[in-house]
Each structure stands twice: as structure tokens, then as C-alpha cells.
Design an enzyme around this catalytic site. Structure first.
Site, PDB file in Angstrom:
ATOM      1  N   ASP A  35       0.826  -1.212   0.000  1.00  0.00           N
ATOM      2  CA  ASP A  35       0.000   0.000   0.000  1.00  0.00           C
ATOM      3  C   ASP A  35       0.862   1.264   0.000  1.00  0.00           C
ATOM      4  O   ASP A  35       1.954   1.281   0.577  1.00  0.00           O
ATOM      5  CB  ASP A  35      -0.914  -0.011   1.240  1.00  0.00           C
ATOM      6  CG  ASP A  35      -2.095   0.934   1.062  1.00  0.00           C
ATOM      7  OD1 ASP A  35      -2.349   1.367  -0.078  1.00  0.00           O
ATOM      8  OD2 ASP A  35      -2.759   1.252   2.065  1.00  0.00           O
ATOM      9  N   HIS A  52       2.962   2.801  -9.208  1.00  0.00           N
ATOM     10  CA  HIS A  52       2.662   1.356  -9.185  1.00  0.00           C
ATOM     11  C   HIS A  52       3.821   0.567  -9.810  1.00  0.00           C
ATOM     12  O   HIS A  52       4.155  -0.530  -9.353  1.00  0.00           O
ATOM     13  CB  HIS A  52       1.369   1.075  -9.955  1.00  0.00           C
ATOM     14  CG  HIS A  52       0.133   1.610  -9.279  1.00  0.00           C
ATOM     15  ND1 HIS A  52      -0.146   1.385  -7.938  1.00  0.00           N
ATOM     16  CD2 HIS A  52      -0.907   2.355  -9.746  1.00  0.00           C
ATOM     17  CE1 HIS A  52      -1.306   1.964  -7.625  1.00  0.00           C
ATOM     18  NE2 HIS A  52      -1.780   2.565  -8.689  1.00  0.00           N
ATOM     19  N   LEU A 149       9.351 -22.132  -4.342  1.00  0.00           N
ATOM     20  CA  LEU A 149       8.686 -20.955  -3.763  1.00  0.00           C
ATOM     21  C   LEU A 149       7.377 -20.727  -4.518  1.00  0.00           C
ATOM     22  O   LEU A 149       7.363 -20.708  -5.745  1.00  0.00           O
ATOM     23  CB  LEU A 149       9.569 -19.704  -3.861  1.00  0.00           C
ATOM     24  CG  LEU A 149       8.964 -18.479  -3.155  1.00  0.00           C
ATOM     25  CD1 LEU A 149      10.026 -17.737  -2.358  1.00  0.00           C
ATOM     26  CD2 LEU A 149       8.327 -17.501  -4.123  1.00  0.00           C
TER      27      LEU A 149
HETATM   28  C1  FPP Z   1      -1.862   0.088  -3.390  1.00  0.00           C
HETATM   29  O1  FPP Z   1      -1.384   1.414  -3.355  1.00  0.00           O
HETATM   30  C2  FPP Z   1      -1.355  -0.633  -4.561  1.00  0.00           C
HETATM   31  C3  FPP Z   1      -2.115  -1.110  -5.577  1.00  0.00           C
HETATM   32  C4  FPP Z   1      -3.577  -0.926  -5.640  1.00  0.00           C
HETATM   33  C5  FPP Z   1      -1.524  -1.800  -6.728  1.00  0.00           C
HETATM   34  C6  FPP Z   1      -0.305  -2.599  -6.401  1.00  0.00           C
HETATM   35  C7  FPP Z   1       0.222  -3.157  -7.653  1.00  0.00           C
HETATM   36  C8  FPP Z   1       1.533  -3.292  -7.917  1.00  0.00           C
HETATM   37  C9  FPP Z   1       2.632  -2.951  -6.997  1.00  0.00           C
HETATM   38  C10 FPP Z   1       1.911  -3.870  -9.253  1.00  0.00           C
HETATM   39  C11 FPP Z   1       1.737  -5.336  -9.192  1.00  0.00           C
HETATM   40  C12 FPP Z   1       1.691  -5.939 -10.500  1.00  0.00           C
HETATM   41  C13 FPP Z   1       1.836  -7.261 -10.696  1.00  0.00           C
HETATM   42  C14 FPP Z   1       1.748  -7.772 -12.063  1.00  0.00           C
HETATM   43  C15 FPP Z   1       2.078  -8.213  -9.596  1.00  0.00           C
HETATM   44  P1  FPP Z   1      -2.479   2.566  -3.534  1.00  0.00           P
HETATM   45  O2  FPP Z   1      -2.781   2.705  -4.999  1.00  0.00           O
HETATM   46  O3  FPP Z   1      -3.665   2.221  -2.664  1.00  0.00           O
HETATM   47  O4  FPP Z   1      -1.745   3.846  -3.020  1.00  0.00           O
HETATM   48  P2  FPP Z   1      -2.294   4.876  -1.921  1.00  0.00           P
HETATM   49  O5  FPP Z   1      -2.662   4.069  -0.724  1.00  0.00           O
HETATM   50  O6  FPP Z   1      -1.142   5.808  -1.680  1.00  0.00           O
HETATM   51  O7  FPP Z   1      -3.476   5.570  -2.541  1.00  0.00           O
HETATM   52 MG    MG Z   2      -4.091   2.499  -0.657  1.00  0.00          MG
END
Ligand code: FPP
Ligand code: MG
Length: 308
Positions: A35, A52, A149
Site C-alpha cells: 500500500d 505502481h 517458492l
Molecule cells: C496500493 O497502493 C497498490 C495497488 C492498488 C496496486 C499494487 C500493484 C503493484 C505494486 C503492481 C503489481 C503488479 C503485478 C503484475 C504483480 P495505492 O494505490 O492504494 O496507493 P495509496 O494508498 O497511496 O493511494
Molecule cells: Mg491504498
């Protein structure tokens, strides 16, 4: 960018790793709630999709640390069904990122084979665009023989949906008429916690020992609610793209500190489970046949998605 990074450890980091491995238990299964990507992007004045993308790069480091620590299973929350409510631009950006990463994965499966990594996408993948379904299903089938894994990528996932799908799986697979006049059909007495657990996406995984959530949020956000009842929860204020190996090691220390109490809970759960099994014929041939059929049907679905 590969799924497992070539992280270069300093001497001090190597020493800290070895000390934790020698002095305490290493969790078998860790789950990560990644997050804070957008807050990180905002703080750096970059686009949220870039945030992301940097989040994915961090996941590749984390996978390297987990492999080197001797962790056998990692589950990571990459896309919640709730995330469909975000702007179409962000959702499409996340799907494009996933398309890119799963295509890279398929191009470098020899690297995953080398580490023995099996990819399982857990979630309602039929909610995804068709081309992404194909990539995801192909990645799962292509790595299914690896067993060092297990990397579970929760994509189009929420716990409530997972439990709903489990109930649907019981009904659907029980109504297939390829058995002898329904003799093998499950009976109401077969329906219990253990059967539902065996129908979850995580049916082949032990529950996580440790859950690691970043960005200061202390919610579970509908993530593995069934599986986490006896897990150590570790929260840090650091945003996901900013975590360092020291944050990771601190979570292992927290697990080692709390593990004894966790084990006591788990012993109680196992007793409860044995009690349930005795009272409800969980081990009956009928249930075993049903679960074999469920696995076979889920594999058939993957093959059909991969060839669409
Ligand atoms: C949460 O941060 C993160 C996500 C909703 C997406 C996480 C995805 C990735 C790290 C890429 C993964 C991809 C693959 C193919 C495994 P947020 O968007 O809620 O950020 P915030 O809390 O600051 O709003
Ligand atoms: Mg978030």
C-alpha cells in the site's frame, strides 16, 4: 524489469540475514499488502502508474529477500476487486502494467524455473480483460511444476468474493453429472469449514504466518480474511515503494518474537479441526473425490483461458 531482482547485499545486511536465520524461526508463508504507491507518486511528483511500476520493482526486491531468507510461500495483494472503482485511466494503467509484467514473466520462465518459483494468480480472473486472462492462465500452467517458492498474486481478489466463489464451486462441481447417478454427490453433512477452506483459491497453501502492510494503514481491506485468523500482523508507516531490507528484517524479528503465541493458537485450531473432521466425515471418499474433481475442473478452466 524481472520478477526477481539481482539485489546486491552489503556485508552488514548479509550478517543480519544470517543472524535471523540462525537464531530464530523463519516464516513459511508471508503475505504483503503493498500500500502507498499513489502517495509515493504524489510525493515525488510523478504519475500514479509510475508509482505502481516502482511498487512492482520493490516486489522484485522483496521476492529476492524472501528467496534468500528461505521463505517458501509469498502472497501479494496486487489488485482488489474494489480497485475496479478507481478511474478507468488508473485501472487500465494497472492492467497494462500487469500485461507487461506477465509477458516478461513468460519470456523469462527459465529464470523462474531456476529458482523453482510457481506463480498462482488467486482471484476472480474471469473479471479481467480476455488477453490478461490468457497471460495469467499461461503463466500458471507454465510454472505449475515448480515447487521451491509459491508466489500467489492476488489479482481481482477480495476475501468476500473468494468465499462466495467457494460456495459456488461446491454447488457447480456437485451438480456435474459425470458420476454414477449422483452417488458421489456431496451430502449436507459434508458441508463444513474444512470443505469450504478446501474450495478457496488458497486451498493448496498453509495460512500466512506473517502479514506485512505498508503505508500506516492498519486495516486488512478484505484480504485473506479467512486465512489470517492466526497470523502475526506487522504494520509499518513506510510507503510500499520506499521499504528497505531493514523494514523486511524488522518484520521477521516481529514474527520471531510473536511466534510462540501464534503456535499456541494454531494448536487449538488443529484440535478444533480434528473435532470437526470426526463429526462430519471430512475425510470421506466422497469429499476426496469431490476435491479431485474441483482441481481437475479448475485446471481445465485455466487451459481453456490460456488457449482463448
Ligand atoms: C496500493 O497502493 C497498490 C495497488 C492498488 C496496486 C499494487 C500493484 C503493484 C505494486 C503492481 C503489481 C503488479 C503485478 C503484475 C504483480 P495505492 O494505490 O492504494 O496507493 P495509496 O494508498 O497511496 O493511494
Ligand atoms: Mg491504498
Amino acid at each position: 524489469m524481472s520478477w526477481v531482482s539481482d539485489y546486491q547485499y552489503t556485508c552488514l545486511q548479509k550478517l543480519a540475514f544470517q543472524t535471523l536465520q540462525l537464531t530464530g524461526y523463519v516464516p513459511h508463508h508471508i503475505a504483503f499488502v503493498m500500500d502507498g504507491n499513489r502517495r509515493f507518486a504524489r510525493s515525488k511528483h510523478i504519475d500514479k502508474i509510475e508509482g505502481h511500476s516502482l511498487g512492482f520493482a520493490k516486489l522484485a526486491d522483496v521476492l529476492r529477500w524472501c528467496l534468500d531468507m528461505g521463505i517458501r510461500e509469498v502472497t501479494t495483494f496486487a489488485f482488489s476487486i474494489e480497485n475496479f472503482k478507481r478511474s478507468s485511466e488508473e485501472v487500465e494503467g494497472l492492467f497494462n502494467l500487469a500485461r507487461e509484467k506477465f509477458s516478461t514473466l513468460l519470456a523469462e520462465t527459465s529464470r523462474l524455473d531456476e529458482h523453482g518459483i510457481q506463480i498462482r494468480v488467486i482471484g476472480n480472473i474471469e473479471l479481467l480483460p480476455k488477453d490478461l486472462q490468457r497471460l495469467v492462465a499461461t503463466a500458471m500452467l507454465r510454472t505449475e511444476r515448480n515447487d521451491k517458492l509459491f508466489l500467489n498474486v492476488a489479482f481481482a481478489y477480495t476475501s468476500r468474493d473468494e468465499i462466495t466463489q467457494a460456495v459456488e464451486a461446491v454447488l457447480k462441481n456437485n451438480n456435474d453429472d459425470d458420476d454414477d447417478e449422483g452417488q458421489d454427490a456431496l451430502q449436507p453433512t459434508d458441508i463444513n469449514e474444512r470443505l469450504l477452506e478446501a474450495c478457496l483459491y488458497t486451498r493448496h497453501s498453509p495460512p500466512p504466518d506473517l502479514v506485512f502492510r505498508t503505508s500506516g494503514e492498519t486495516r486488512l481491506s478484505d484480504f485473506m480474511m479467512w486465512q489470517l485468523s492466526t497470523s502475526v500482523l506487522y504494520f509499518t508507516d513506510v510507503l510500499w515503494p520506499q521499504i528497505t531490507i531493514w523494514n523486511f528484517l524488522a518484520s521477521i524479528v516481529a514474527y520471531q518474537r510473536d511466534r510462540c503465541r501464534l503456535e499456541a493458537f494454531r494448536r487449538q485450531e488443529r484440535l478444533h479441526s480434528v473435532h470437526l473432521a470426526k463429526s462430519s466425515e471430512f475425510y470421506s471418499l466422497r469429499v476426496q473425490k469431490f476435491l479431485l474433481k474441483l482441481d481437475a475442473n479448475r485446471r481445465k478452466l485455466l487451459i481453456s483461458l490460456a488457449s482463448n
